[in-house]
Design a protein around this motif. Structure first.
Motif, mmCIF file in Angstrom:
data_model
loop_
_atom_site.group_PDB
_atom_site.id
_atom_site.type_symbol
_atom_site.label_atom_id
_atom_site.label_comp_id
_atom_site.label_asym_id
_atom_site.label_seq_id
_atom_site.Cartn_x
_atom_site.Cartn_y
_atom_site.Cartn_z
ATOM 1 N N ASP A 7 0.735 -1.370 0.009
ATOM 2 C CA ASP A 7 0.020 0.172 -0.100
ATOM 3 C C ASP A 7 0.812 1.216 -0.069
ATOM 4 O O ASP A 7 0.534 2.319 -0.598
ATOM 5 C CB ASP A 7 -0.916 0.030 1.315
ATOM 6 C CG ASP A 7 -1.961 -1.008 1.209
ATOM 7 O OD1 ASP A 7 -2.098 -1.569 0.195
ATOM 8 O OD2 ASP A 7 -2.879 -1.235 2.255
ATOM 9 N N MET A 8 1.854 1.354 0.787
ATOM 10 C CA MET A 8 2.800 2.477 0.931
ATOM 11 C C MET A 8 3.367 2.720 -0.585
ATOM 12 O O MET A 8 3.693 3.687 -0.834
ATOM 13 C CB MET A 8 3.921 2.230 1.956
ATOM 14 C CG MET A 8 3.443 2.405 3.351
ATOM 15 S SD MET A 8 4.949 1.939 4.234
ATOM 16 C CE MET A 8 4.397 1.340 5.814
ATOM 17 N N GLN A 9 3.904 1.669 -1.165
ATOM 18 C CA GLN A 9 4.477 1.655 -2.319
ATOM 19 C C GLN A 9 3.582 2.624 -3.427
ATOM 20 O O GLN A 9 3.945 3.229 -4.133
ATOM 21 C CB GLN A 9 5.023 0.543 -2.983
ATOM 22 C CG GLN A 9 6.194 -0.379 -2.126
ATOM 23 C CD GLN A 9 6.394 -1.591 -2.518
ATOM 24 O OE1 GLN A 9 5.425 -2.409 -2.803
ATOM 25 N NE2 GLN A 9 7.519 -1.799 -2.817
ATOM 26 N N GLY A 10 2.128 2.225 -3.562
ATOM 27 C CA GLY A 10 1.396 2.817 -4.471
ATOM 28 C C GLY A 10 1.199 4.303 -3.947
ATOM 29 O O GLY A 10 1.203 5.023 -4.819
ATOM 30 N N LYS A 11 1.136 4.539 -2.581
ATOM 31 C CA LYS A 11 0.963 5.819 -2.162
ATOM 32 C C LYS A 11 1.931 6.738 -2.291
ATOM 33 O O LYS A 11 2.177 7.949 -3.052
ATOM 34 C CB LYS A 11 0.588 6.022 -0.739
ATOM 35 C CG LYS A 11 -0.752 5.270 -0.473
ATOM 36 C CD LYS A 11 -0.986 5.375 1.000
ATOM 37 C CE LYS A 11 -2.324 4.922 1.620
ATOM 38 N NZ LYS A 11 -3.565 4.749 0.497
ATOM 39 N N ILE A 12 3.287 6.119 -2.471
ATOM 40 C CA ILE A 12 4.646 7.022 -2.567
ATOM 41 C C ILE A 12 4.563 7.281 -4.269
ATOM 42 O O ILE A 12 5.065 8.214 -4.544
ATOM 43 C CB ILE A 12 5.708 6.210 -2.219
ATOM 44 C CG1 ILE A 12 5.854 6.145 -0.775
ATOM 45 C CG2 ILE A 12 7.180 6.779 -2.711
ATOM 46 C CD1 ILE A 12 6.811 5.165 -0.103
ATOM 47 N N LYS A 13 4.046 6.415 -4.814
ATOM 48 C CA LYS A 13 4.111 6.701 -6.499
ATOM 49 C C LYS A 13 3.313 7.704 -6.777
ATOM 50 O O LYS A 13 3.691 8.890 -7.459
ATOM 51 C CB LYS A 13 3.953 5.273 -7.320
ATOM 52 C CG LYS A 13 4.848 4.140 -7.261
ATOM 53 C CD LYS A 13 4.226 2.987 -8.121
ATOM 54 C CE LYS A 13 5.612 2.047 -7.974
ATOM 55 N NZ LYS A 13 5.019 0.708 -8.550
ATOM 56 N N VAL A 14 2.056 7.800 -6.158
ATOM 57 C CA VAL A 14 1.324 8.962 -6.329
ATOM 58 C C VAL A 14 1.887 10.347 -5.946
ATOM 59 O O VAL A 14 1.882 11.243 -6.578
ATOM 60 C CB VAL A 14 -0.210 8.830 -5.490
ATOM 61 C CG1 VAL A 14 -0.950 9.922 -5.481
ATOM 62 C CG2 VAL A 14 -0.947 7.522 -6.080
ATOM 63 N N ALA A 15 2.734 10.052 -4.809
ATOM 64 C CA ALA A 15 3.277 11.338 -4.252
ATOM 65 C C ALA A 15 4.231 11.915 -5.244
ATOM 66 O O ALA A 15 4.576 13.054 -5.229
ATOM 67 C CB ALA A 15 3.767 11.125 -2.847
#
Length: 176
Positions: free
Chosen positions: A107-115
């Motif tokens: 989940d973190m990896q996906g949120k970081i890509k968006v950021a």
């Protein structure tokens, strides 16, 4: 004739304005201190940001990208570690706990890509999921036994997350 003088004057004004808004000297120690003093460990935050050779000559938008790239790298490393812990565990309860951590780090990896994408577009106010990284890391660690060998990588993730949060909050304040 007048148009060439006007052109030269305009270029000079733009050059001076860009030097004020985006100084070429890079991020100063004062800016790093202002950002990192808000984290749990100022020295670690500063060392983390300075570990990227671009920081010395970076402007604030690049510092945002650097902090998010460091966060992405740490999340990837932690994800890989938790995958290995899960695969190597023979205890079914522990395997389940490590699996929850794998899901959290995914989940973190996906949120970081968006950021990262928002940072590239300089949409800092829309980068609002970074605080969630801290919660996900704590949730992972709190779901594991107290003797788990993961506290070190979790602490690094927490500090990296805080660094990215405060870098991007600084940009929001700086650019209004």
């Amino acid at each position: 004739m007048i148009s060439s003088v006007t052109f030269v004057a305009s270029v000079a004004i733009l050059f001076v304005a860009s030097a004020i808004i985006f100084p070429s000297d890079g991020i100063t120690e004062d800016i790093l201190a202002a950002i990192c003093s808000q984290t749990q460990n100022q020295e670690t935050c500063e060392a983390m940001l300075e570990s990227d050779p671009r920081t010395g000559s970076a402007d604030l938008p690049l510092l945002s990208l650097i902090s998010l790239e460091l966060l992405s790298k740490q999340a990837d490393e932690n994800h890989s570690s938790f995958v290995q812990f899960r695969e190597n565990s023979t205890d079914l309860d522990l395997k389940r706990c490590f699996g929850n951590c794998v899901k959290g780090y995914s989940d973190m990896q996906g949120k970081i890509k968006v950021a990262l994408e928002l940072s590239r577009k300089r949409q800092y106010k829309r980068i609002n999921e970074l605080g969630r990284m801290i919660k996900l890391a704590y949730s992972c660690e709190n779901g594991l036994p107290s003797n788990s060998p993961t506290s070190g990588i979790t602490e690094t993730m927490l500090l990296t997350s805080q660094t990215a949060v405060y870098v991007n909050q600084f940009l929001i304040t700086y650019f209004g």
